[in-house]
Scaffold this active site. Structure first.
Site, PDB file in Angstrom:
ATOM      1  N   GLY A  14       0.828  -1.210   0.000  1.00  0.00           N
ATOM      2  CA  GLY A  14       0.000   0.000   0.000  1.00  0.00           C
ATOM      3  C   GLY A  14       0.861   1.258   0.000  1.00  0.00           C
ATOM      4  N   ASN A  15       2.071   1.145   0.570  1.00  0.00           N
ATOM      5  CA  ASN A  15       2.983   2.280   0.611  1.00  0.00           C
ATOM      6  C   ASN A  15       3.541   2.627  -0.761  1.00  0.00           C
ATOM      7  OD1 ASN A  15       3.092   3.419   3.193  1.00  0.00           O
ATOM      8  ND2 ASN A  15       4.029   1.539   3.953  1.00  0.00           N
ATOM      9  N   LYS A 131      -3.168  -5.406  12.826  1.00  0.00           N
ATOM     10  CA  LYS A 131      -2.864  -4.918  11.469  1.00  0.00           C
ATOM     11  C   LYS A 131      -2.787  -3.393  11.465  1.00  0.00           C
ATOM     12  CE  LYS A 131      -2.455  -4.891   7.033  1.00  0.00           C
ATOM     13  NZ  LYS A 131      -1.042  -4.955   6.669  1.00  0.00           N
ATOM     14  N   LYS A 216      -2.304  -8.380   3.047  1.00  0.00           N
ATOM     15  CA  LYS A 216      -2.352  -8.630   1.606  1.00  0.00           C
ATOM     16  C   LYS A 216      -1.276  -9.635   1.144  1.00  0.00           C
ATOM     17  CE  LYS A 216       1.225  -6.110  -0.254  1.00  0.00           C
ATOM     18  NZ  LYS A 216       1.842  -5.848   1.015  1.00  0.00           N
ATOM     19  N   LYS A 278       5.143 -11.626   5.200  1.00  0.00           N
ATOM     20  CA  LYS A 278       5.713 -11.893   3.867  1.00  0.00           C
ATOM     21  C   LYS A 278       6.357 -13.286   3.848  1.00  0.00           C
ATOM     22  CE  LYS A 278       6.586  -6.976   3.394  1.00  0.00           C
ATOM     23  NZ  LYS A 278       5.168  -6.683   3.333  1.00  0.00           N
TER      24      LYS A 278
END
Ligand SMILES: NC(=O)OP(=O)(O)O
Length: 316
Positions: A14-15, A131, A216, A278
């Protein structure tokens, strides 16, 4: 239909679209357009693409807007804001990529699939907010928000205070079969944005929304497995994964195996809410037959595809 070329799921942070969560819509479009150059790199390297993206900064800002307008306009719950940000970020990516493809003389269809992701309502994560969403705040600025809106917050070393919301594990991507058909038909598909809209089955077997934000990277890994992608690329703020991150012993990793990833994870090298999801996503995908996972930065993807940077995780 028989597939040609490798299928890759590309998970964009998102960054990449809103660094620090402070960009206005013009800056978000400009950042999105810039990040689409890398998609052409993938297409030129023979990949069929599914693009997923984060929404942490955007959904946090959206929720804060709802709270600021409380009592003036009807409220929108968090689950629906995930759908909103999937639509708006999907639109930005879809249009930016369509224009890049046009300029490059490439003919490909791009489509955004509003994606629901199944969760377990009894997942302990549903009641334990972890989150990060929205912007970073100083302690002075976040205190009134905690008091007025009941925000749950956590401190991020060197960055400040940030809001946290529940983040259950993704179990299954609703519509993954349809996404697979679209890729097989030659389209570039944008899916599972913001980790997907969290849903569960109620006692009647009906889908019902849940107010949370799924990670995500984890959702992308579940999607990559369900569509039987070959590779997963997780694009983030760093070029490579490190052991002993931020200490004098910091060591960057070029290539590790699935077993090594599990061991380093058990040793506590990968913090939750950061590199942890991740690596967990990478493990999930590789355990189910994925061929490779690459973690690198947006700017270095071309180098990573040529083995010059990035961390590649491969089966044992
Ligand atoms: N949903 C999600 O994981 O978003 P970010 O990657 O932006 O945190």
């Amino acid at each position: 239909m028989r597939r040609s070329g490798k299928t890759a799921v590309i998970a964009l942070g998102g960054n990449a679209i809103s660094p620090g969560g402070k960009s206005n819509i013009h800056e978000e479009f400009a950042n999105t357009r810039k990040s689409m150059d890398l998609m052409l790199t993938f297409i030129r390297n023979g990949y069929r693409l599914v693009i997923s993206h984060g929404n942490g900064p955007q959904v946090g800002n959206a929720l804060q807007r709802v709270e600021l307008a409380r009592g003036i306009v009807p409220e929108t719950p968090l689950g629906v804001l995930v759908a909103d940000t999937q639509g708006s970020i999907g639109y930005m990516i879809e249009q930016s990529l369509q224009n890049k493809l046009h300029d490059a003389g490439m003919k490909k269809e791009v489509v955004t699939v509003i994606t629901q992701v199944l969760i377990d309502k009894d997942d302990p994560a549903c009641t334990n907010p972890t989150k990060f969403i929205g912007q970073f705040f100083t302690e002075k600025d976040i205190q009134p928000l905690i008091k007025k809106h009941g925000w749950k917050v956590r401190y991020v070393d060197g960055k400040g205070w940030r809001r946290v919301v529940p983040s259950p594990q993704p179990v299954k991507v609703i519509n993954s079969r349809l996404i697979r058909h679209l890729i097989d038909g030659g389209a570039i598909v944008i899916a599972a944005g913001g980790g997907g809209i969290p849903v569960y089955y109620d006692e009647k077997g009906h889908l019902e929304g849940f107010d949370a934000v799924i990670d995500k990277d984890l959702a992308s890994a579940v999607l990559a497995d369900e569509i039987k992608a070959d590779e997963l690329f997780i694009l983030t703020g760093v070029d490579q994964v490190a052991l002993h991150f931020g200490t004098p012993q910091e060591t960057y990793l070029s290539q590790i195996t699935l077993s090594e990833a599990r061991t380093f994870d058990e040793e506590g090298h990968f913090p939750p809410g950061s590199m942890g999801p991740k690596i967990h996503g990478a493990i999930h995908f590789l355990e189910r037959g994925g061929k490779s996972v690459t973690i690198t930065s947006l700017d270095r993807i071309d180098d990573a595809l040529h083995g010059l940077t990035g961390t590649r995780i491969v089966p044992d």
